[in-house]
Design a protein around this motif. Structure first.
Motif, PDB file in Angstrom:
ATOM      1  N   ARG A 132       0.694  -1.256  -0.011  1.00 12.84           N
ATOM      2  CA  ARG A 132       0.250  -0.070   0.103  1.00 12.84           C
ATOM      3  C   ARG A 132       0.897   1.173   0.045  1.00 12.84           C
ATOM      4  NH1 ARG A 132      -5.295  -1.398   1.064  1.00 12.84           N
ATOM      5  NH2 ARG A 132      -5.530  -3.265   1.720  1.00 12.84           N
ATOM      6  N   LYS A 133       1.870   1.405  -1.020  1.00 10.36           N
ATOM      7  CA  LYS A 133       2.845   2.330  -0.993  1.00 10.36           C
ATOM      8  C   LYS A 133       2.054   3.741  -1.139  1.00 10.36           C
ATOM      9  CE  LYS A 133       7.188   1.605  -2.222  1.00 10.36           C
ATOM     10  NZ  LYS A 133       8.152   1.798  -3.216  1.00 10.36           N
ATOM     11  N   LYS A 134       2.503   4.801  -0.268  1.00  9.54           N
ATOM     12  CA  LYS A 134       1.689   5.840  -0.301  1.00  9.54           C
ATOM     13  C   LYS A 134       2.436   6.950  -1.375  1.00  9.54           C
ATOM     14  CE  LYS A 134      -0.904   6.497   3.604  1.00  9.54           C
ATOM     15  NZ  LYS A 134      -0.424   5.296   4.626  1.00  9.54           N
ATOM     16  N   ASP A 135       1.539   7.961  -1.933  1.00  7.03           N
ATOM     17  CA  ASP A 135       2.054   9.001  -2.988  1.00  7.03           C
ATOM     18  C   ASP A 135       2.381  10.089  -2.185  1.00  7.03           C
ATOM     19  OD1 ASP A 135       1.132   7.100  -4.770  1.00  7.03           O
ATOM     20  OD2 ASP A 135      -0.677   8.172  -5.071  1.00  7.03           O
ATOM     21  N   ILE A 136       3.572  10.170  -1.495  1.00  9.61           N
ATOM     22  CA  ILE A 136       3.838  11.426  -0.691  1.00  9.61           C
ATOM     23  C   ILE A 136       4.744  12.405  -1.650  1.00  9.61           C
ATOM     24  CG2 ILE A 136       5.536  12.195   1.035  1.00  9.61           C
ATOM     25  CD1 ILE A 136       5.532   9.304   1.732  1.00  9.61           C
ATOM     26  N   SER A 137       5.556  12.156  -2.551  1.00  8.46           N
ATOM     27  CA  SER A 137       6.025  13.188  -3.215  1.00  8.46           C
ATOM     28  C   SER A 137       5.650  12.836  -4.903  1.00  8.46           C
ATOM     29  CB  SER A 137       7.577  13.060  -3.378  1.00  8.46           C
ATOM     30  OG  SER A 137       7.955  11.850  -3.960  1.00  8.46           O
ATOM     31  N   SER A 172       2.955  15.357  -3.993  1.00  3.97           N
ATOM     32  CA  SER A 172       2.342  14.555  -5.286  1.00  3.97           C
ATOM     33  C   SER A 172       0.985  15.497  -5.622  1.00  3.97           C
ATOM     34  CB  SER A 172       1.861  13.344  -4.495  1.00  3.97           C
ATOM     35  OG  SER A 172       1.244  13.380  -3.351  1.00  3.97           O
ATOM     36  N   ASP A 173       0.683  16.374  -4.854  1.00  5.72           N
ATOM     37  CA  ASP A 173      -0.534  17.252  -5.474  1.00  5.72           C
ATOM     38  C   ASP A 173      -0.334  17.622  -7.113  1.00  5.72           C
ATOM     39  OD1 ASP A 173      -1.263  17.176  -2.855  1.00  5.72           O
ATOM     40  OD2 ASP A 173      -1.637  19.285  -2.466  1.00  5.72           O
ATOM     41  N   TRP A 174       0.996  17.969  -7.372  1.00  6.78           N
ATOM     42  CA  TRP A 174       1.034  18.643  -8.620  1.00  6.78           C
ATOM     43  C   TRP A 174       0.726  17.506  -9.806  1.00  6.78           C
ATOM     44  CZ3 TRP A 174       4.929  17.998 -12.676  1.00  6.78           C
ATOM     45  CH2 TRP A 174       4.705  18.860 -13.798  1.00  6.78           C
ATOM     46  N   ALA A 175       1.152  16.263  -9.488  1.00  7.60           N
ATOM     47  CA  ALA A 175       1.138  15.296 -10.306  1.00  7.60           C
ATOM     48  C   ALA A 175      -0.492  14.881 -10.464  1.00  7.60           C
ATOM     49  CB  ALA A 175       1.891  14.069  -9.833  1.00  7.60           C
ATOM     50  N   SER A 176      -1.114  14.818  -9.415  1.00  7.49           N
ATOM     51  CA  SER A 176      -2.456  14.418  -9.368  1.00  7.49           C
ATOM     52  C   SER A 176      -3.440  15.525 -10.025  1.00  7.49           C
ATOM     53  CB  SER A 176      -2.802  14.140  -8.050  1.00  7.49           C
ATOM     54  OG  SER A 176      -2.885  15.351  -7.071  1.00  7.49           O
ATOM     55  N   SER A 402       5.906  22.719  -2.796  1.00  6.40           N
ATOM     56  CA  SER A 402       6.719  21.799  -1.943  1.00  6.40           C
ATOM     57  C   SER A 402       5.643  21.163  -0.943  1.00  6.40           C
ATOM     58  CB  SER A 402       7.499  22.812  -1.129  1.00  6.40           C
ATOM     59  OG  SER A 402       6.449  23.802  -0.517  1.00  6.40           O
ATOM     60  N   HIS A 403       6.460  20.168  -0.232  1.00  3.92           N
ATOM     61  CA  HIS A 403       5.540  19.328   0.726  1.00  3.92           C
ATOM     62  C   HIS A 403       4.561  20.117   1.644  1.00  3.92           C
ATOM     63  CE1 HIS A 403       6.953  15.667  -0.862  1.00  3.92           C
ATOM     64  NE2 HIS A 403       8.347  16.114  -0.470  1.00  3.92           N
ATOM     65  N   ASP A 404       5.037  21.313   2.196  1.00  2.00           N
ATOM     66  CA  ASP A 404       4.337  21.953   3.146  1.00  2.00           C
ATOM     67  C   ASP A 404       3.531  23.140   2.724  1.00  2.00           C
ATOM     68  OD1 ASP A 404       6.611  23.309   2.690  1.00  2.00           O
ATOM     69  OD2 ASP A 404       7.292  23.348   4.669  1.00  2.00           O
ATOM     70  N   TYR A 405       3.525  23.140   1.286  1.00  4.09           N
ATOM     71  CA  TYR A 405       2.688  24.566   0.905  1.00  4.09           C
ATOM     72  C   TYR A 405       1.390  24.738   1.407  1.00  4.09           C
ATOM     73  CZ  TYR A 405      -0.451  22.388  -2.360  1.00  4.09           C
ATOM     74  OH  TYR A 405      -1.199  21.532  -2.976  1.00  4.09           O
ATOM     75  N   GLY A 406       0.818  23.470   1.725  1.00  9.96           N
ATOM     76  CA  GLY A 406      -0.712  23.417   1.856  1.00  9.96           C
ATOM     77  C   GLY A 406      -0.824  23.997   3.321  1.00  9.96           C
ATOM     78  N   ILE A 407       0.033  23.724   4.353  1.00  4.24           N
ATOM     79  CA  ILE A 407      -0.083  24.202   5.833  1.00  4.24           C
ATOM     80  C   ILE A 407       0.355  25.798   5.834  1.00  4.24           C
ATOM     81  CG2 ILE A 407       0.803  24.054   7.780  1.00  4.24           C
ATOM     82  CD1 ILE A 407       2.199  21.383   7.019  1.00  4.24           C
ATOM     83  N   HIS A 408       1.070  26.184   4.986  1.00  5.55           N
ATOM     84  CA  HIS A 408       1.430  27.700   4.997  1.00  5.55           C
ATOM     85  C   HIS A 408      -0.062  28.521   4.225  1.00  5.55           C
ATOM     86  CE1 HIS A 408       5.242  27.069   5.871  1.00  5.55           C
ATOM     87  NE2 HIS A 408       5.614  26.162   5.200  1.00  5.55           N
ATOM     88  N   ARG A 409      -0.591  27.861   3.300  1.00  4.52           N
ATOM     89  CA  ARG A 409      -1.757  28.333   2.580  1.00  4.52           C
ATOM     90  C   ARG A 409      -2.745  28.584   3.567  1.00  4.52           C
ATOM     91  NH1 ARG A 409      -3.854  25.969  -2.863  1.00  4.52           N
ATOM     92  NH2 ARG A 409      -4.126  24.194  -1.324  1.00  4.52           N
ATOM     93  N   LEU A 410      -2.939  27.424   4.289  1.00  2.00           N
ATOM     94  CA  LEU A 410      -4.000  27.373   5.234  1.00  2.00           C
ATOM     95  C   LEU A 410      -3.949  28.451   6.348  1.00  2.00           C
ATOM     96  CD1 LEU A 410      -6.193  25.399   5.077  1.00  2.00           C
ATOM     97  CD2 LEU A 410      -5.316  24.351   7.088  1.00  2.00           C
ATOM     98  N   GLU A 411      -2.729  28.809   6.774  1.00  7.25           N
ATOM     99  CA  GLU A 411      -2.462  29.680   7.824  1.00  7.25           C
ATOM    100  C   GLU A 411      -2.897  31.063   7.260  1.00  7.25           C
ATOM    101  OE1 GLU A 411      -1.566  29.253  11.024  1.00  7.25           O
ATOM    102  OE2 GLU A 411      -1.585  27.328  11.052  1.00  7.25           O
TER     103      GLU A 411
END
Ligand SMILES: Cc1cc2nc3c(=O)[nH]c(=O)nc-3n(C[C@H](O)[C@H](O)[C@H](O)COP(=O)(O)OP(=O)(O)OC[C@H]3O[C@@H](n4cnc5c(N)ncnc54)[C@H](O)[C@@H]3O)c2cc1C
Length: 478
Positions: A132-137, A172-176, A402-411
């Motif tokens: 069940r490999k995860k799509d992280i990057s 991985s958001d960019w790929a999806s 980047s991996h953490d862009y979602g956190i910054h945007r939410l703030e």
């Protein structure tokens, strides 16, 4: 307050901001667009030079929103063309169909590469099911679906060149959101016509204005002005005036002098970090860190006027190998014959970079010579046919996921939510990899919410067409 008496200021005159103002002006609202550049259009402008036209990277207009398409057709009439697209990938001295097709890989790659593609694909599918490999990057996302060999051949080098960082560090958001193919099985399904939907990547026809994509927004701005809306150019928004949880107005810098506009509501489409930096420092101090963490990839465009009737039949040629400087080669005439004088053509190259890096600072002449060497190696010899050339730049080409862009945007969104009369939208205003049609839909939705006093609808606007929905659009022209 009488709704029509409300003063609305739109920050940024790109597709999103103009669409918001277009909608508001249709209903007689008092709307002012404040744009820092000398012309409207944002990333969708077209530069004219010696009878040639160059977009900032060739644009195409595709939308499944029939109302939007209908309004644009009505506004543009015969000035809007329906163009056909043919795109290819140049790789290892061979030409592959774009989007990637399994038939091409089998026919054009040698037996050894084909074997590797197959075995790494089976291995990836197995590992994905068993562990069940995860799509992280971005890298995981592709390898889990296509296998390591296809990643190394096509997706990895292109992605690294586009973003300037390892695909391991890209979400991985960019790929999806960007890659319409789900996996090799999906490719096979499409090959044998077992799947009929048309994702954006596959759309074969699209709308394009006769005189470049910028014509669409020039015409829109004329309509806004005709209906009483104001458009202020060369005006860089620098301060947001705040009282309690209410925004009272903005200051902008125009030709060296600071001016103020008071307003009842703001629709902002300027880059999120710039918006946060325009707030009084003591109010925004806790989110400045998050604003500064959001990075954009810049792009430099090399526009070459060529004394030849044609270069190829392709609209786009994707260049994935890292040794070549450009990501895409385009021939603007393929979109509209009016993009070049009769009997002539042009070449437009997209070169991703970072603001103030080596490519950004490179002289026009050196950049041209580098591009000509690459083009020559790729089999496009135009050296002796160049009439003239010029380069253009954009600082906010792509939001870097980047991996953490979602956190910054939410703030940042949480901070902005404390103000009752502002909505931020569009590609720069939501830090989302949006196409122009979604940016336009967002602007229109923000305007409609405002007219309905629906402040709670802000989040819905920002999330419009998120995830797979963003890409899985079929063109209403097709
Ligand atoms: C190379 C490339 C190719 C593309 N190709 C396509 C395509 O084929 N099809 C497609 O649908 N989309 C394409 N896009 C995406 C499309 O360009 C964007 O989706 C669209 O421009 C987003 O519109 P926007 O108004 O949200 O943002 P923008 O177009 O970026 O507009 C923002 C505006 O805000 C202004 N601004 C910024 N700061 C300030 C300030 N402080 N004060 C005042 N004004 C300010 C800017 O000058 C700009 O005019 C492409 C993008 C790139 C980079």
């Amino acid at each position: 307050m009488n709704r029509l008496k409300r003063k609305i200021v739109v920050l940024g005159g790109g597709p999103c901001g103009l669409s918001a103002a277009w909608e508001l002006s249709k209903y007689g609202h008092d709307v002012t667009v404040v744009e820092k550049e000398p012309m409207v259009g944002g990333l969708c402008i077209t530069n004219e030079y010696k009878g040639y036209r160059f977009d900032l990277g060739g644009h195409r207009f595709i939308s499944r929103n029939e109302e939007l398409v209908c309004d644009i057709r009505k506004m543009m009439g015969d000035e809007l063309l329906v163009s056909k697209r043919k795109s290819v990938i140049l790789l290892k001295e061979k030409v592959f169909h774009y989007p990637l097709s399994i038939k091409d890989i089998v026919l054009k790659m040698n037996v050894w590469t084909n074997l590797k593609v197959l075995t790494t694909y089976i291995m990836a599918a197995f590992l994905k099911i068993v562990f069940r490999k995860k799509d992280i990057s971005f890298e995981n996302w592709i390898v889990n679906r296509f296998g390591r060999t296809l990643y190394t051949l096509f997706f990895g080098p292109y992605t690294e060149k586009l973003w300037g960082i390892s695909p391991k560090r890209i979400s991985s958001d960019w790929a999806s959101q960007r890659i319409s193919l789900l996996d090799l099985k999906d490719v096979l399904f499409r090959l044998f016509r077992l799947k009929k939907d048309t994702p954006r990547t596959f759309a074969q026809t699209y709308f394009y204005p006769k005189k470049g994509i910028g014509q669409m927004f020039d015409m829109m701005s004329e309509e806004i002005k005709k209906k009483g809306g104001k458009i202020v150019l060369n005006a860089k928004v620098s301060h947001i005036r705040v009282h309690d949880n209410h925004i009272e107005g903005i200051d902008y810098l125009q030709r060296g002098s600071m001016k103020t506009v008071n307003c009842d509501f703001i629709i902002s489409t300027i880059p999120l970090p710039d918006l946060i930096h325009a707030f009084p420092r003591h109010l925004a101090k806790d989110v400045l860190y998050h604003a500064d963490a959001l990075k954009f990839r810049a792009v430099r465009f090399v526009n070459i006027l060529v004394d030849l009737p044609d270069i190829s039949e392709n609209t786009w040629m994707y260049v994935s190998e890292g040794k070549y400087i450009m990501t895409r080669i385009q021939e603007p005439k393929r979109r509209s014959i009016f993009n070049a004088p009769e009997g002539k053509t042009s070449v437009l190259l997209e070169i991703p970079c970072n603001e103030h890096d080596e490519i950004w600072n490179c002289s026009e002449e050196d950049l041209l010579q580098r591009c000509l060497r690459d083009l020559n190696e790729l089999g496009i010899d135009i050296q002796d046919k160049i009439i003239d050339y010029f380069t253009t730049r954009v600082t906010h080409g792509y939001p870097v996921y980047s991996h953490d862009y979602g956190i910054h945007r939410l703030e940042i969104f949480s901070f902005l939510d404390t103000y009752e009369n502002i909505v931020t939208c569009g590609r720069q205003g939501t830090f989302r990899y949006l196409f122009m049609d979604t940016a336009m839909e967002m602007g229109i939705a923000a305007a409609r919410n405002l007219m309905l006093d629906n402040v709670a609808g802000r989040e819905k606007v920002q999330l419009m067409r998120s995830g797979g929905e963003l890409i899985e659009v079929s063109s209403v022209t097709a």
